[in-house]
Design an enzyme around this catalytic site. Structure first.
Site, short mmCIF file in Angstrom:
data_model
loop_
_atom_site.label_atom_id
_atom_site.label_comp_id
_atom_site.label_asym_id
_atom_site.label_seq_id
_atom_site.Cartn_x
_atom_site.Cartn_y
_atom_site.Cartn_z
N GLU A 103 0.84 -1.21 0.00
CA GLU A 103 0.00 0.00 0.00
C GLU A 103 0.87 1.26 0.00
OE1 GLU A 103 -2.32 -1.57 3.38
OE2 GLU A 103 -4.10 -1.08 2.18
N GLU A 123 -3.62 -9.32 3.73
CA GLU A 123 -4.39 -8.98 4.95
C GLU A 123 -5.50 -9.97 5.23
OE1 GLU A 123 -3.25 -6.86 2.75
OE2 GLU A 123 -2.72 -4.94 3.68
C1 LIG Z 1 -3.68 -1.00 10.34
C2 LIG Z 1 -3.73 -2.40 9.87
C3 LIG Z 1 -3.03 -2.53 8.58
C4 LIG Z 1 -2.79 -3.78 8.10
C5 LIG Z 1 -2.09 -3.94 6.86
C6 LIG Z 1 -0.97 -4.98 6.94
O1 LIG Z 1 0.08 -4.67 6.47
S1 LIG Z 1 -1.22 -6.43 7.69
C7 LIG Z 1 0.35 -7.26 7.51
C8 LIG Z 1 0.52 -7.74 6.12
N1 LIG Z 1 1.75 -8.46 5.99
C9 LIG Z 1 1.81 -9.76 6.03
O2 LIG Z 1 0.83 -10.44 6.17
C10 LIG Z 1 3.17 -10.37 5.91
C11 LIG Z 1 3.36 -11.41 6.96
N2 LIG Z 1 4.65 -12.03 6.87
C12 LIG Z 1 4.91 -13.02 6.02
O3 LIG Z 1 4.10 -13.45 5.22
C13 LIG Z 1 6.26 -13.65 6.11
O4 LIG Z 1 6.73 -13.45 7.40
C14 LIG Z 1 7.25 -13.05 5.09
C15 LIG Z 1 7.31 -11.54 5.20
C16 LIG Z 1 6.86 -13.46 3.68
C17 LIG Z 1 8.68 -13.57 5.40
O5 LIG Z 1 8.65 -14.98 5.41
P1 LIG Z 1 9.93 -15.82 5.89
O6 LIG Z 1 9.55 -17.25 5.78
O7 LIG Z 1 11.12 -15.34 5.20
O8 LIG Z 1 10.15 -15.46 7.41
P2 LIG Z 1 9.17 -15.62 8.64
O9 LIG Z 1 7.78 -15.75 8.21
O10 LIG Z 1 9.71 -16.65 9.55
O11 LIG Z 1 9.29 -14.18 9.33
C18 LIG Z 1 10.49 -13.76 9.95
C19 LIG Z 1 10.13 -13.06 11.24
O12 LIG Z 1 9.46 -11.84 10.92
C20 LIG Z 1 8.22 -11.78 11.61
N3 LIG Z 1 7.28 -11.04 10.76
C21 LIG Z 1 7.06 -11.23 9.47
N4 LIG Z 1 6.17 -10.35 9.01
C22 LIG Z 1 5.82 -9.58 10.06
C23 LIG Z 1 4.94 -8.48 10.22
N5 LIG Z 1 4.25 -7.97 9.19
N6 LIG Z 1 4.83 -7.95 11.44
C24 LIG Z 1 5.54 -8.42 12.49
N7 LIG Z 1 6.41 -9.46 12.40
C25 LIG Z 1 6.53 -10.01 11.19
C26 LIG Z 1 7.83 -13.23 11.81
O13 LIG Z 1 6.93 -13.38 12.86
C27 LIG Z 1 9.18 -13.86 12.10
O14 LIG Z 1 9.51 -13.57 13.43
P3 LIG Z 1 9.48 -14.72 14.53
O15 LIG Z 1 10.01 -14.07 15.76
O16 LIG Z 1 10.31 -15.83 14.00
O17 LIG Z 1 8.03 -15.10 14.68
#
Ligand SMILES: CC/C=C/CC(=O)SCCNC(=O)CCNC(=O)[C@H](O)C(C)(C)COP(=O)(O)OP(=O)(O)OC[C@H]1O[C@@H](n2cnc3c(N)ncnc32)[C@H](O)[C@@H]1OP(=O)(O)O
Length: 719
Positions: A103, A123
Site C-alpha cells: 500500500e 491482509e
Molecule cells: C492498520 C492495519 C493494517 C494492516 C495492513 C498490513 O500490512 S497487515 C500485515 C501484512 N503483511 C503480512 O501479512 C506479511 C506477513 N509475513 C509473512 O508473510 C512472512 O513473514 C514473510 C514476510 C513473507 C517472510 O517470510 P519468511 O519465511 O522469510 O520469514 P518468517 O515468516 O519466519 O518471518 C520472519 C520473522 O518476521 C516476523 N514477521 C514477518 N512479518 C511480520 C509483520 N508484518 N509484522 C511483524 N512481524 C513479522 C515473523 O513473525 C518472524 O519472526 P518470529 O520471531 O520468528 O516469529
C-alpha cells in the site's frame, strides 16, 4: 525507524529500518513521516526513492502491534501525504512488498521491482482487509477482476506477474535501489497527476453487479464462515461503485468490524503459531537452536502406495535425489507413471520444468545403501514395518536416518528393531503428501536431537509446517481425533443421522464432517486398526461386538457398516451413497436410516432429538480435552503445536485458530462445565471427564493461552 540521505545531490533516499521485514511499526511510520517532510522541505531534493534495509522493502504493518493500543502516526494520512507529494516518489521494491508495504508502494508515483521480489495484499489471511487504501487503489490500477483475485486470496505475485498486471512499472535484475535512484533523477520536475492512483477512475467492467455477485458467491463457498474474504469483496465493490473518498470511508468501516472480530485474533494467532512450531523442544531440553541437523542430499522412500508416491513427489520438488523402492513389479510401474504425471502437473502449475531425472526407481533395497535418509511408507502394519526396518539396518550406510511414515504406530517399538534407535524418528505425512502442508515429526524415547532436527529441517525444505511431537498411540493429531470420532458414533446411536452430525461440524467450518471425511479416506482404515486393537471383534458367546470394552462405552456402528462391504467412496456406499464406486457426491442413504433404526432397536436404544449445539459440544470438547491431556503428558509441547496440527492436517477452520485457541475463546470454565455435564450423562465415556490440566487452569482463573506453558511446567514439575 527510517533513515534519510541525499544521493547525487538531488535524490532523497529514505530507507526503512526494522529487521527482519521492515514492518511498519510506530517508529517506522514516524520515521517515514519525518523523512518525507524533510525531503519535501529541502529545496535541493527534486525526487525521492523509498527502499528497505537489507534488500527487503516492507512486510506491511507490524502484526505484533495489533494486540495492543495503536501508537504513532496512522498509516492512511502518511500514505496520502506521499501520493500528494509535489516531488516524484519512487518505490524500490526488493524482497517483499506485502500488505501495508504494498500500500505504501501504491502511494508512490512509480514502482520499480527486483525480479525476485514478491508482492501482495495478504491482509485477508490475517482476518483483515487492505485498509490503508489498498482496496481502493489496487482496483483502480489493475482492474476489478485482478484486484478481487489478489485481495480475496491474499496470494503473493512474482515481480513478473506484477509487471504484467501493471502493479509495477519496471522490473530489474540489477541493484534495484541504484536503478530507482537513476530513474527518480530522470523524472524530477515531471507532472505527477497521471501517476496518482487515487485520481484514476476504476476501470469499468461489462456487468459490475454480476461480477460482484459471482465473486461473493465464490468467496462465501470457500470461506467456511470466515468474514474477511466477504468484507474484501465489499471493499472492492466500494472502489468500483463509489468516488475514492467515499470508498475509503467504506473501507474504514469494514476494517473496524474485522479488526475487533475474534476471527482476526484467531488468524493472527495462527500466523505466529506457524512460526512458533519451528522453535521445537524435546523433554530432554534439546531444542531447535542448539542442535545442528545432519546434512541430507540423497533420500529414499520405501513403499510406493498413495503416501509413498506423494512423499517422492514432495522430496523431488524440494530438490532431493530420491531412490523410490517398491518390491511389487506391477505396483512399481504404476507408481512410476503416477509420480511422473504428478511431477508434470506440479511443474506446469509452478511454471517450471519437471524434475524427474533425480528419481531412481528400484524393486530392491540395494540402491538405498548410500542414501542419507530413508522414509518408510509401506502398509500400516507393524510386522511389515519391522521387517523393512531390519532390512534397512542391514543395507544402509552407518549414520543413515530411518524415518517411518506411520500415522500412529509405536516409534519406540520400531526403533528397538534397529541397532541405532537414536537414528529413528516418525515422519507422519498427511494425504496427499505432496499437497498437505502438515508434517508431524515424532521423536521416540531414544531419538537423538540431531535426528529430530534433521527431520524438522527436511520438512521445512519440503515446504511443510513441521511440528515435533512425542510418541504415543496416534501421536497428537490422530490421538485427539479418536474421542471426536467416538462422540460422532455415540451420537448416531442416540438418534442423530450422519447428515446432522456432518452439517453441524461443516457449519462450524470443517471442510467435511466426520462421516463424509471417513467415506473419503475409507471407513475400513479405522476398522482394520480397531480389529488389531481387539475392539471390533464379536463376542464368542453372543456373536455381537460388545458395546462395552475394557469398562468403556464402545460403538460398533462403524464396524457393522464395514461388515456390509460399505467402505465409503471407493465402494460407492458408506455413511452415504454415491452414484458409483469412486463417486464424489455424497447423498443421504435411506439404507442407513433403516440400519440405524434396527441397530437402536436391537440394543434397546431410544432415539432422541439431537441438536447441532450438542454435536459441537460433545465432538469438539472431547477433542479439546484430549488436547489438554497431550499437553499434560508433554506429548505436545505447547497449545500452538496442537492448533497448527489441527489447522493444517485436519481442516480445523483457521479463522477459529485451532482447538486450543478455540477453547480459550469459548472459556475454559465453560468447556469444563459442559464436559462434566456430558460425563455425568455418559459416565462410561472417560474421554468426557475433564483432565487435570484443564481443571488446574480453571482453578487458577483460566489464564489466557499464552500463559498455559507456565502452568504446564509447574504441573510437570509436581509429577
Ligand atoms: C492498520 C492495519 C493494517 C494492516 C495492513 C498490513 O500490512 S497487515 C500485515 C501484512 N503483511 C503480512 O501479512 C506479511 C506477513 N509475513 C509473512 O508473510 C512472512 O513473514 C514473510 C514476510 C513473507 C517472510 O517470510 P519468511 O519465511 O522469510 O520469514 P518468517 O515468516 O519466519 O518471518 C520472519 C520473522 O518476521 C516476523 N514477521 C514477518 N512479518 C511480520 C509483520 N508484518 N509484522 C511483524 N512481524 C513479522 C515473523 O513473525 C518472524 O519472526 P518470529 O520471531 O520468528 O516469529
Amino acid at each position: 525507524m527510517a533513515q534519510f540521505s541525499r544521493v547525487s545531490g538531488s535524490v532523497g533516499l529514505i530507507t526503512l529500518q526494522n529487521p527482519p521485514v521492515n514492518a511498519l511499526s510506530a517508529a517506522v511510520r514516524q520515521g517515514i513521516v519525518d523523512t518525507v517532510n524533510k525531503a519535501l522541505q529541502e529545496p535541493e531534493v527534486k525526487s525521492v526513492v523509498i527502499c528497505g534495509q537489507n534488500k527487503v522493502f516492507c512486510g506491511g504493518a507490524d502484526i505484533k502491534s495489533f494486540r495492543g493500543v495503536m501508537t504513532g502516526p496512522p498509516l492512511i494520512p502518511m500514505i496520502h501525504a506521499i501520493e500528494a507529494s509535489t516531488k516524484p516518489v519512487v518505490a524500490a521494491i526488493e524482497g517483499i512488498a506485502l500488505g501495508g508495504g504494498l500500500e505504501l508502494a501504491l502511494a508512490c508515483h512509480y514502482r520499480i521491482s527486483h525480479t525476485k521480489a514478491r508482492l501482495g495484499l495478504p491482509e485477508v489471511t490475517l482476518g483483515l482487509l487492505p485498509a490503508a487504501a489498498g482496496s481502493q487503489r489496487l482496483p483502480r490500477l489493475i482492474g476489478i477482476t485482478a484486484a478481487l483475485d489478489l485481495i480475496t486470496t491474499g496470494r503473493h505475485v512474482t515481480a513478473a506477474e506484477a509487471l504484467q498486471l501493471g502493479i509495477v512499472d519496471h522490473v530489474t535484475d540489477q541493484n534495484t535501489v541504484d536503478v530507482a535512484l537513476k530513474f527518480a533523477s530522470s523524472v524530477a520536475g515531471k507532472p505527477l497527476d497521471a501517476r496518482r492512483i487515487s485520481l484514476y477512475p476504476c476501470p469499468p467492467s461489462d456487468d459490475t453487479d454480476a461480477l460482484f455477485e459471482e465473486a461473493m458467491q465464490r468467496v462465501r463457498r470457500s470461506a467456511r464462515g470466515a468474514i474477511a474474504p466477504v468484507a474484501c469483496v465489499q471493499a472492492v465493490r466500494a472502489a468500483a461503485t463509489l468516488p475514492y473518498a467515499q470508498g475509503l470511508e467504506r473501507e474504514k468501516e469494514l476494517m473496524a468490524t474485522l479488526f475487533t472480530s475474534g476471527q482476526a485474533r484467531a488468524l493472527q494467532y495462527s500466523f505466529f503459531a506457524q512460526r512458533a512450531v519451528g522453535r521445537w523442544s524435546m523433554p530432554s531440553g534439546a531444542q531447535w537452536d542448539t542442535v545442528e541437523p545432519l546434512p541430507v542430499q540423497k533420500t529414499a522412500v520405501i513403499g510406493l502406495g498413495t503416501m509413498g508416491r506423494g512423499i517422492v513427489v514432495a522430496l523431488t520438488q524440494a530438490g532431493f535425489s530420491v531412490v523410490a523402492v517398491e518390491t511389487h513389479e506391477k505396483q512399481l510401474t504404476q507408481a512410476k507413471q503416477a509420480i511422473e504425471e504428478m511431477l508434470i502437473r506440479g511443474a506446469k502449475r509452478r511454471g517450471v520444468t519437471p524434475e524427474h531425472d533425480t528419481i531412481t526407481y528400484s524393486h530392491s533395497m540395494e540402491p538405498v545403501a548410500n542414501v542419507d535418509l530413508v522414509i518408510e511408507a509401506v502398509f500400516e502394519d507393524m510386522v511389515l514395518k519391522e521387517k523393512v526396518f531390519q532390512q534397512l539396518s542391514a543395507v544402509c550406510k552407518p549414520g543413515t536416518l530411518l524415518c517411518t511414515n506411520t500415522s500412529g504406530l509405536d516409534i519406540d517399538h520400531l526403533a528397538s528393531k534397529t541397532p541405532n534407535p537414536e537414528l529413528v524418528v516418525g515422519m507422519h505425512f498427511f494425504a496427499p503428501a505432496h499437497v498437505m502442508k502438515l508434517l508431524e515429526v515424532v521423536y521416540g524415547r531414544q531419538s537423538s536431537p540431531r535426528a529430530v532436527a534433521t527431520a524438522m529441517q527436511l520438512g521445512k525444505k519440503m515446504g511443510k509446517v513441521s511440528v515435533a511431537v512425542g510418541n504415543c498411540l496416534g501421536f497428537v493429531g490422530n490421538r485427539m481425533l479418536k474421542p471426536y470420532m467416538n462422540q460422532a458414533f455415540f451420537l448416531l446411536e442416540e438418534g442423530a443421522s450422519p447428515e446432522l452430525v456432518d452439517q453441524a461440524l461443516e457449519e462450524f467450518g470443517f471442510i467435511m464432517g466426520p462421516f463424509r471425511m471417513s467415506d473419503l479416506s475409507g471407513i475400513d482404515v479405522g476398522w482394520r486398526i480397531r480389529k488389531e486393537e481387539g475392539l471390533a471383534v464379536p463376542d464368542q458367546r453372543t456373536g455381537q461386538i460388545p458395546r462395552m470394552q475394557k469398562g468403556c462405552r464402545y460403538s460398533p456402528v462403524g464396524d457393522l457398516i464395514c461388515e456390509q462391504g460399505r467402505f465409503g467412496q471407493k465402494t460407492g456406499q458408506g455413511w452415504y451413497r454415491y452414484d458409483k464406486p469412486g463417486g464424489r457426491v455424497a447423498r443421504p442413504d435411506p439404507w442407513m436410516q433403516t440400519f440405524l433404526n434396527q441397530y437402536r432397536a436391537t440394543h434397546g436404544l431410544v432415539p432422541r432429538r439431537i441438536d447441532p449445539k450438542e454435536v459441537l459440544e460433545r465432538c469438539l470438547y472431547a477433542l479439546i480435552n484430549e488436547g489438554f491431556q497431550t499437553l499434560e503428558e508433554g506429548i505436545a509441547a505447547a497449545p500452538e503445536d496442537i492448533d497448527v496440527i489441527y489447522v493444517f492436517g485436519y481442516s480445523w477452520p483457521q479463522h477459529r485458530g485451532g482447538p486450543m485457541f478455540y477453547a480459550d475463546m469459548v472459556g475454559l470454565e465453560k468447556i469444563m462445565d459442559r464436559l462434566e455435564h456430558y460425563h455425568q450423562a455418559h459416565p462410561d465415556v472417560p474421554s468426557l471427564q475433564p483432565c487435570n490440566l484443564l481443571r488446574k487452569l480453571v482453578a487458577i482463573g483460566s489464564p489466557p493461552i499464552h500463559k498455559w506453558s507456565q502452568v504446564m511446567k509447574t504441573l510437570r514439575s509436581q509429577l
